[in-house]
Scaffold this motif. Structure first.
Motif, PDB file in Angstrom:
ATOM      1  N   SER A 153       0.836  -1.186   0.000  1.00  0.00           N
ATOM      2  CA  SER A 153       0.000   0.000   0.000  1.00  0.00           C
ATOM      3  C   SER A 153       0.879   1.248   0.000  1.00  0.00           C
ATOM      4  N   ARG A 154       0.911   1.929  -1.121  1.00  0.00           N
ATOM      5  CA  ARG A 154       1.709   3.159  -1.211  1.00  0.00           C
ATOM      6  C   ARG A 154       0.906   4.334  -0.680  1.00  0.00           C
ATOM      7  N   GLN A 155       1.581   5.202   0.045  1.00  0.00           N
ATOM      8  CA  GLN A 155       0.965   6.399   0.580  1.00  0.00           C
ATOM      9  C   GLN A 155       1.760   7.609   0.104  1.00  0.00           C
ATOM     10  N   HIS A 186       2.961  11.422   0.882  1.00  0.00           N
ATOM     11  CA  HIS A 186       3.207  12.323   2.003  1.00  0.00           C
ATOM     12  C   HIS A 186       3.494  13.708   1.446  1.00  0.00           C
ATOM     13  N   SER A 219       6.202   9.489  -2.042  1.00  0.00           N
ATOM     14  CA  SER A 219       5.352   8.357  -1.705  1.00  0.00           C
ATOM     15  C   SER A 219       6.213   7.238  -1.152  1.00  0.00           C
ATOM     16  N   SER A 220       5.565   6.409  -0.354  1.00  0.00           N
ATOM     17  CA  SER A 220       6.297   5.308   0.267  1.00  0.00           C
ATOM     18  C   SER A 220       5.367   4.122   0.453  1.00  0.00           C
ATOM     19  N   ASP A 221       5.976   2.982   0.636  1.00  0.00           N
ATOM     20  CA  ASP A 221       5.263   1.782   1.026  1.00  0.00           C
ATOM     21  C   ASP A 221       5.613   1.556   2.488  1.00  0.00           C
ATOM     22  N   VAL A 222       4.650   1.783   3.350  1.00  0.00           N
ATOM     23  CA  VAL A 222       4.892   1.713   4.784  1.00  0.00           C
ATOM     24  C   VAL A 222       5.328   0.316   5.208  1.00  0.00           C
ATOM     25  N   GLU A 223       4.803  -0.700   4.555  1.00  0.00           N
ATOM     26  CA  GLU A 223       5.124  -2.085   4.934  1.00  0.00           C
ATOM     27  C   GLU A 223       6.574  -2.445   4.627  1.00  0.00           C
ATOM     28  N   THR A 224       7.086  -1.977   3.490  1.00  0.00           N
ATOM     29  CA  THR A 224       8.451  -2.352   3.096  1.00  0.00           C
ATOM     30  C   THR A 224       9.473  -1.277   3.418  1.00  0.00           C
ATOM     31  N   GLY A 225       9.007  -0.055   3.712  1.00  0.00           N
ATOM     32  CA  GLY A 225       9.932   1.053   3.974  1.00  0.00           C
ATOM     33  C   GLY A 225      10.538   1.627   2.702  1.00  0.00           C
ATOM     34  N   TYR A 253      10.838   4.151  -0.204  1.00  0.00           N
ATOM     35  CA  TYR A 253      10.488   5.541  -0.495  1.00  0.00           C
ATOM     36  C   TYR A 253      10.915   5.909  -1.905  1.00  0.00           C
TER      37      TYR A 253
END
Length: 83
Positions: free
Chosen positions: A2-4, A6, A54-60, A62
């Protein structure tokens, strides 16, 4: 995964030796909010830049290259090369 996205605003103030000192990054809720915050801070700071990443919080993971939304005044050279 899940990319978020920021949205951040970074301010800069003058420092010794013709350098810039970064302030604490400001987290914003939206692109428009980051842009408005940066525009307001540009009136009192030596430099300001609003950007998104943007980042993928699960994998770290960025983005390597943030996207600049607004830039004003004196900012470090690395912000000049960002899209």
């Amino acid at each position: 995964m899940s990319r978020q996205t920021h949205f951040l605003v970074q301010t800069f103030d003058p420092a010794k030796g013709n350098r810039l000192k970064a302030g604490a990054p400001i987290v914003c809720q939206s692109e428009g909010g980051a842009r408005r915050t940066a525009e307001r801070l540009a009136l009192t700071k030596a430099g300001v830049v609003a950007f998104s990443t943007s980042s993928d919080v699960e994998t770290g993971d960025y983005d390597d290259q943030p996207t600049v939304l607004f830039r004003a005044g004196q900012v470090p050279d690395e912000f000049d090369s960002m899209p």
